[in-house]
Design an enzyme around this catalytic site. Sequence first.
Site, PDB file in Angstrom:
ATOM      1  N   TYR A  53      36.411  19.078  46.609  1.00  0.00           N
ATOM      2  CA  TYR A  53      35.807  17.960  45.897  1.00  0.00           C
ATOM      3  C   TYR A  53      36.071  18.007  44.390  1.00  0.00           C
ATOM      4  O   TYR A  53      35.819  17.017  43.691  1.00  0.00           O
ATOM      5  CB  TYR A  53      34.289  17.929  46.111  1.00  0.00           C
ATOM      6  CG  TYR A  53      33.835  17.850  47.543  1.00  0.00           C
ATOM      7  CD1 TYR A  53      34.708  17.563  48.593  1.00  0.00           C
ATOM      8  CD2 TYR A  53      32.492  18.068  47.865  1.00  0.00           C
ATOM      9  CE1 TYR A  53      34.273  17.519  49.898  1.00  0.00           C
ATOM     10  CE2 TYR A  53      32.045  18.004  49.172  1.00  0.00           C
ATOM     11  CZ  TYR A  53      32.935  17.743  50.188  1.00  0.00           C
ATOM     12  OH  TYR A  53      32.494  17.695  51.483  1.00  0.00           O
ATOM     13  N   HIS A 111      36.205  25.152  55.432  1.00  0.00           N
ATOM     14  CA  HIS A 111      36.064  23.700  55.374  1.00  0.00           C
ATOM     15  C   HIS A 111      36.708  22.977  56.555  1.00  0.00           C
ATOM     16  O   HIS A 111      36.292  21.881  56.919  1.00  0.00           O
ATOM     17  CB  HIS A 111      36.691  23.193  54.067  1.00  0.00           C
ATOM     18  CG  HIS A 111      36.241  21.818  53.674  1.00  0.00           C
ATOM     19  ND1 HIS A 111      36.305  21.357  52.382  1.00  0.00           N
ATOM     20  CD2 HIS A 111      35.715  20.790  54.383  1.00  0.00           C
ATOM     21  CE1 HIS A 111      35.838  20.126  52.320  1.00  0.00           C
ATOM     22  NE2 HIS A 111      35.479  19.753  53.523  1.00  0.00           N
TER      23      HIS A 111
END
Length: 274
Positions: A53, A111
């Site tokens: 992010y 992730h």
Amino acid sequence: MLTLRSTATMSSGYAIPLLGFGVYKNDDNVTCFKSVTEALRVGYRHIDTAQMYANEMAVGLAVKQSGVPREEIFITTKIEHKDYGYERTLQAVEESLERLGLEYIDLLLLHEPYGGPASRLEAYRALSVAKECGKIRTIGVSNLSEKHIEMLSAAGLEVPAVNQIEQKELIAFCRAQSILVTAFCPLVRGERNNNNAIQYLVKKYDKSPAQIFVRWALQKGVIPLPKSATASRIMENADVFSEGYVLSAEDMRMMDYLDEGKAGSISWWPYTEE
């Protein structure tokens, strides 16, 4: 009765707040800082970020300047597959700690299922070592299927405490393994707000579509991570604990039927990865 401060206990023994605040696509650091600051102000205590992010630094700064004691805030971040592999993952843990400006990370996840079994196993092994060193309190995964999790167990590694997913099909498996489920995209990015069933519930309960989706997830025993950069919506998304606001069993079943499987998936579909 559930409240904004309600928690669940993970297999690691640590508590995780039942409602989180996501910061995906808040990659403008000023916007991210302001949104996390507002979320903490209105009472969120669970912030979900990721290396991908590109906003860990803004999250850490907001936490530091919030005035909320560090021990009251639960921080999740994630390592992407380009950093899988034992040594590289250990380095990535240090990089996240530095960007966040924290001494420890509450929950660190792999992730994604990409990169292949070998590098994924070595990455998870590195997380276990970082946990033993006190740099991480709890380790888990994101977007991993039953097969991927079984590979970790077969290698003698601890069962993940959390799997952050979108797929309803995985919930039963995770619960059988004592894996808590957190849900990214619980608001379906607004793409189902005008669905007839959702609009019926909006009118019935006098709530926004987002509040319907978040409440449904909570009642399913899933930890939702709604995201917004707008102050009014940040507050609205958390306003799901008022006395008397409970979706009926019939309405819960109606929402269950809205699941579209792979066709309705917003992001990852882990079952195709080896």
